[in-house]
Structure formats: structure tokens, C-alpha cells
Design a protein around this motif. Structure first.
Motif, mmCIF file in Angstrom:
data_model
loop_
_atom_site.group_PDB
_atom_site.id
_atom_site.type_symbol
_atom_site.label_atom_id
_atom_site.label_comp_id
_atom_site.label_asym_id
_atom_site.label_seq_id
_atom_site.Cartn_x
_atom_site.Cartn_y
_atom_site.Cartn_z
ATOM 1 N N MET A 1 0.900 -1.214 -0.003
ATOM 2 C CA MET A 1 0.172 -0.059 0.161
ATOM 3 C C MET A 1 0.767 1.139 -0.077
ATOM 4 S SD MET A 1 -1.238 -0.410 4.008
ATOM 5 C CE MET A 1 -0.293 -1.921 4.604
ATOM 6 N N GLU A 2 0.192 2.470 -0.372
ATOM 7 C CA GLU A 2 1.049 3.696 -0.250
ATOM 8 C C GLU A 2 1.430 3.794 1.228
ATOM 9 O OE1 GLU A 2 -1.776 6.563 -1.497
ATOM 10 O OE2 GLU A 2 -2.859 6.453 0.252
ATOM 11 N N VAL B 1 1.670 6.487 4.129
ATOM 12 C CA VAL B 1 0.946 7.488 4.478
ATOM 13 C C VAL B 1 1.641 8.298 5.468
ATOM 14 C CG1 VAL B 1 -1.180 8.359 5.735
ATOM 15 C CG2 VAL B 1 -1.230 6.263 4.201
ATOM 16 N N GLU C 1 0.482 8.670 14.523
ATOM 17 C CA GLU C 1 -0.516 7.774 15.064
ATOM 18 C C GLU C 1 -1.496 8.513 16.363
ATOM 19 O OE1 GLU C 1 2.468 5.373 13.401
ATOM 20 O OE2 GLU C 1 2.329 6.597 15.052
ATOM 21 N N HIS D 1 -9.765 2.280 15.728
ATOM 22 C CA HIS D 1 -9.114 2.674 16.986
ATOM 23 C C HIS D 1 -7.898 3.484 16.691
ATOM 24 C CE1 HIS D 1 -5.659 -0.178 15.889
ATOM 25 N NE2 HIS D 1 -6.555 -1.350 15.861
ATOM 26 N N TRP E 1 -4.519 3.410 16.883
ATOM 27 C CA TRP E 1 -3.506 3.095 16.212
ATOM 28 C C TRP E 1 -3.701 2.703 14.769
ATOM 29 C CZ3 TRP E 1 -5.124 2.253 20.993
ATOM 30 C CH2 TRP E 1 -4.006 1.923 22.280
ATOM 31 N N ASN E 2 -4.924 2.887 14.231
ATOM 32 C CA ASN E 2 -5.144 2.919 12.890
ATOM 33 C C ASN E 2 -5.506 4.182 12.088
ATOM 34 O OD1 ASN E 2 -4.552 0.111 12.450
ATOM 35 N ND2 ASN E 2 -6.511 -0.554 12.849
ATOM 36 N N ASP F 1 -5.811 -0.127 7.888
ATOM 37 C CA ASP F 1 -6.310 -1.504 8.519
ATOM 38 C C ASP F 1 -7.666 -1.823 8.573
ATOM 39 O OD1 ASP F 1 -4.145 -2.743 11.012
ATOM 40 O OD2 ASP F 1 -4.607 -3.272 9.180
HETATM 41 N N1 LIG Z 1 0.648 2.706 4.872
HETATM 42 C C1 LIG Z 1 1.214 2.902 5.848
HETATM 43 N N2 LIG Z 1 1.686 4.240 5.936
HETATM 44 C C2 LIG Z 1 2.310 4.532 6.920
HETATM 45 N N3 LIG Z 1 2.399 3.971 8.290
HETATM 46 C C3 LIG Z 1 1.979 2.770 8.289
HETATM 47 C C4 LIG Z 1 1.183 2.217 7.179
HETATM 48 N N4 LIG Z 1 0.761 0.806 7.299
HETATM 49 C C5 LIG Z 1 1.182 0.718 8.900
HETATM 50 N N5 LIG Z 1 1.975 1.553 9.193
HETATM 51 C C6 LIG Z 1 2.443 1.626 10.393
HETATM 52 O O1 LIG Z 1 2.281 0.604 11.248
HETATM 53 C C7 LIG Z 1 1.589 0.455 12.191
HETATM 54 C C8 LIG Z 1 1.177 -0.938 12.370
HETATM 55 O O2 LIG Z 1 0.658 -1.007 11.187
HETATM 56 P P1 LIG Z 1 -0.963 -2.094 11.003
HETATM 57 O O3 LIG Z 1 -2.039 -1.268 11.522
HETATM 58 O O4 LIG Z 1 -0.939 -2.766 9.752
HETATM 59 O O5 LIG Z 1 -0.286 -3.256 12.136
HETATM 60 P P2 LIG Z 1 -1.189 -4.429 12.735
HETATM 61 O O6 LIG Z 1 -0.561 -5.267 13.447
HETATM 62 O O7 LIG Z 1 -2.293 -4.502 11.660
HETATM 63 O O8 LIG Z 1 -2.221 -3.394 13.987
HETATM 64 P P3 LIG Z 1 -3.952 -3.677 14.329
HETATM 65 O O9 LIG Z 1 -4.462 -4.705 13.432
HETATM 66 O O10 LIG Z 1 -4.074 -3.666 15.652
HETATM 67 O O11 LIG Z 1 -4.219 -2.063 13.700
HETATM 68 C C9 LIG Z 1 0.632 1.591 12.114
HETATM 69 O O12 LIG Z 1 0.133 1.894 13.435
HETATM 70 C C10 LIG Z 1 1.366 2.628 11.424
HETATM 71 O O13 LIG Z 1 2.206 3.290 12.614
#
Ligand SMILES: Nc1ncnc2c1ncn2[C@@H]1O[C@H](COP(=O)(O)OP(=O)(O)OP(=O)(O)O)[C@@H](O)[C@H]1O
Ligand SMILES: [Mg+2]
Length: 366
Positions: free
Chosen positions: A123-124, A126, A130, A235, A237-238, A251
Motif C-alpha cells: 500500500m502507499e 501515509v 498515530e 481505533h 493505532w489505525n 487497516d
Molecule cells: N501505509 C502505511 N503508511 C504509514 N504507516 C503505516 C502504514 N501501514 C502501517 N503503518 C504503521 O505501522 C503500524 C502498524 O500497522 P498495522 O496497523 O498494519 O498493524 P497491525 O498489526 O495490523 O495492527 P492492528 O491490526 O492492531 O491495527 C501503524 O500503526 C502505522 O504506524
């Protein structure tokens, strides 16, 4: 050679790594002379006879019926089944051997996915910070500004906007309600993730809680008119904030359509969770965020009916943050209040969002 045979020839030559000549492709159980569809009819097995290294061979190509329900609703569901079959068929004695799993492209070509070991998403990237870092800052430093309120209202407005987009699909609604209670990522899966002998909530407590959630499932099932566009994992973190209230989400989870309360409960529960860690109750800055977020959502969407729907979604989200898996060092009192919240909210016909603290007291559970 018709287009389909040519695509099959190309595919099988790729799978076997040698030139193949296709002799016949026929639907299993096809009536003699039955007209064939342009391509392969999904959900129906086909016999393919072909010549490889001078010998006639025969294989069966089968795909899943595109049907509603039974958890086969999305293309991804059906892909999961095919990938699983390709792996599992060959580990059982006396079971038909799987040669490959693959997919049909939109223009009808056949592609192999058999050598896939693990799927990923690209994905791109971003830019942004957070959102949980804002909440950490408010919790730790108490520094709180108008921007924090602006951001809570922006998130609330965004949910009002996406939840307006309704979708008519009873099977997807039933699935969403079923998965809230029974899927590995939701209530029953979370209950399974708790350690045996967990001090704060006994095995009987979990059973009783799950039974209450099953009752909620049957209350929600008739409300399929509520199915709408959702994020599904809304949430802090997303969510990445840039300047001011400008943000991007990460997410999206568990389906494009669902219940609006899923998103509203996911974010608001985090305001309560942070407040419990700071004040032991919903208070101060976090009460302000809760009130603005909830009031803005309910007034602007007009969806006060959500207060009779949101309870099992709060139970789901509270089970996440009360879990020693994700929050091993959480203060014992906060954990106790979260389980009181779960029990009391599940027992409430109408959720009183203006007096959340009443749900933190010990439920008459002993
Ligand atoms: N496309 C993106 N651009 C910028 N930062 C990203 C990107 N994808 C993920 N991140 C960073 O990575 C962290 C974790 O990513 P992601 O949300 O995919 O993990 P996760 O393990 O799926 O967590 P959850 O399912 O609990 O949300 C994000 O909180 C963000 O800081
Ligand atoms: Mg994430």
C-alpha cells in the motif's frame, strides 16, 4: 481452438512446465450437447483431457459457487478455501491429490497461485502521527487543546458520513453479527485468548458473558436494515493525523459492510480506556472527548437507536483492552472495571452514554 481451450493450454503448460495439448473440456454432469458458457461457470467442476509428453491425461478444475451465506460471501473467502484445499488435500491418505490452486483473471486467463507461501499487501505510505500518541500525551502530560476536540469531532463526522451509505444484503448482516460473537478475531476468539485461571474473570464468567452475547446476536439479526459501510477496526493505532484534523485510516477489517456501532464503540471505548488509566473513571479531558465524539455522532446521524445495539460491540472492544495479551501491565483496578463494564453494558437494554461511570461498578455477578 476456442479462447478457453487456449487459456487452459497456456495454464497447464505453465503448471507442468512442458507443452500441453488440450483435447476436451467438459462440465462434470454436463448434458450431452449442453451449450458451454463463455468461460468456466463458477462452482462447477470441469474435466480437462490433454496430452502431455505423448500421454493422455485428465484433471478436474473446480471453483466455488458464488453464493451468499455460509461465510463464502467474498472473493477472498473463496480464495482462502481453494488455497487451503490445495495445501490440505495432499496431507491426507487416500484423498484426491491437488496439483495446483489458481485464479481466473478478469479477462478469463488462468493463473497459478500454487507456489504462494504467504500473502502480503502493498500500500502507499501515509505520512502522519498515530492518534494514540495524542491520547498518550493527554494521559501523561495533561496538555489538552482545542485541536484535540476538533480531531475527535472530525473522526465522529467521518463516521456519520460513511455510515450513511446503507447496503441491502441480509447474508452479510447475519455474517457480521455472527462473527462479532463467534469469530476468532472477536468475542469468542478473544475469550479463547485469555489464560486459563485468569484471576479477574472466571471460566463461568466467560461462559455467561458469551451466552449474553448470543442473546444479543438474536436481538440484532432482525435489524439488517442497519447494514452500512464501516471501517471495522476504528481505533487510535489505525489513524494517522497530519496537520489539524486531517487524517488517513489504516487497516480496514472484517468486511466492507457492517454495523455502525462497531466503529463508534471502537473509538469511544478507547477514550474510556485512557480515562480509566488516568482517573479510574471517565473524567477530565477524556470525558470531554467522549461527550463531543458521541454527542456529535448521535445528533448528526440521528441514530439514537444505536444505543440499543452497541452493547455487544462494547463487550468486544473491552475484551481487547482488558486482555493481558495486549496490556500485560494494566492496573488491576482498571481491568476489574473493564469486566464490570462488559457485564453491566450487556445487561443494559439502552446504553446510557451520558453516565458511563455507572457501568464501572461491580455487577451483581456473584
Ligand atoms: N501505509 C502505511 N503508511 C504509514 N504507516 C503505516 C502504514 N501501514 C502501517 N503503518 C504503521 O505501522 C503500524 C502498524 O500497522 P498495522 O496497523 O498494519 O498493524 P497491525 O498489526 O495490523 O495492527 P492492528 O491490526 O492492531 O491495527 C501503524 O500503526 C502505522 O504506524
Ligand atoms: Mg493497525
Amino acid at each position: 481452438m476456442d479462447g478457453r481451450s487456449e487459456q487452459v493450454r497456456e495454464y497447464l503448460s505453465d503448471v507442468y512446465g512442458k507443452p500441453v495439448e488440450v483435447i476436451r473440456i467438459a462440465g462434470m454432469g454436463a448434458e450431452p450437447g449442453e451449450a458451454e458458457l463463455k468461460g468456466f461457470g463458477y462452482g462447477r467442476p470441469y474435466v480437462i483431457d490433454f496430452i502431455l509428453e505423448g500421454r493422455v491425461r485428465s484433471v478436474v478444475l473446480s471453483s466455488m459457487r458464488v453464493q451468499k451465506g455460509f461465510g463464502h460471501d467474498t472473493f477472498a473467502d473463496r480464495a482462502a478455501q481453494m488455497l487451503w484445499s490445495n495445501a490440505a488435500f495432499n496431507t491426507l491418505p487416500r484423498h484426491v491429490r491437488s496439483i495446483d490452486a489458481g485464479y481466473f483473471t478478469k479477462d478469463g486467463r488462468l493463473k497459478s497461485a500454487g507456489d504462494a507461501d504467504e500473502f502480503f499487501i502493498l500500500m502507499e505510505r501515509v505520512s502522519g502521527i498515530e492518534y494514540y500518541r495524542d491520547l498518550d500525551r493527554i494521559k501523561e502530560s495533561g496538555f489538552f487543546s482545542g485541536l484535540d476536540v476538533e480531531r475527535a469531532v472530525a473522526l465522529s463526522d467521518y463516521l456519520v458520513y460513511i455510515h450513511q451509505q446503507k447496503h441491502d444484503d441480509r447474508a452479510l448482516w447475519d455474517r457480521r453479527v455472527r462473527e462479532l460473537v463467534g469469530s476468532g478475531e472477536c468475542i469468542m476468539g478473544l475469550a479463547d485468548s485469555y489464560p486459563d485461571g485468569f484471576a479477574y474473570y472466571s471460566r463461568d464468567d466467560f461462559e455467561r458473558m458469551e451466552k449474553a452475547c448470543v442473546a444479543w446476536r438474536w436481538k440484532l439479526k432482525p435489524r439488517y436494515e442497519r447494514l452500512c459501510v464501516v471501517h471495522g477496526d476504528f481505533h487510535p493505532w489505525n489513524i494517522l493525523f497530519r496537520n489539524g484534523p486531517d487524517f488517513t485510516l489504516l487497516d480496514r477489517s472484517r468486511g466492507e459492510y457492517g454495523e455502525a456501532a462497531d466503529d463508534v464503540s471502537c473509538m469511544s471505548l478507547n477514550y474510556l480506556f485512557y480515562s480509566l488509566q488516568k482517573y479510574g473513571r471517565l473524567d477530565g479531558e477524556f470525558k470531554e472527548l467522549w461527550d463531543r465524539f458521541m454527542e456529535n455522532y448521535l445528533v448528526r446521524s440521528g441514530d439514537f437507536a444505536m444505543l440499543q445495539i452497541i452493547q455487544p460491540f462494547y463487550a468486544f472492544r473491552a475484551l481487547v483492552v482488558a486482555s493481558p495479551l495486549w496490556y500485560p501491565t494494566l492496573d488491576a483496578e482498571v481491568r476489574v472495571k473493564l469486566f464490570n463494564f462488559i457485564d453491566n453494558v450487556l445487561a443494559a437494554g439502552e446504553f446510557d452514554y451520558k453516565d458511563v461511570n455507572r457501568y464501572l461498578k461491580k455487577a451483581g455477578r456473584r
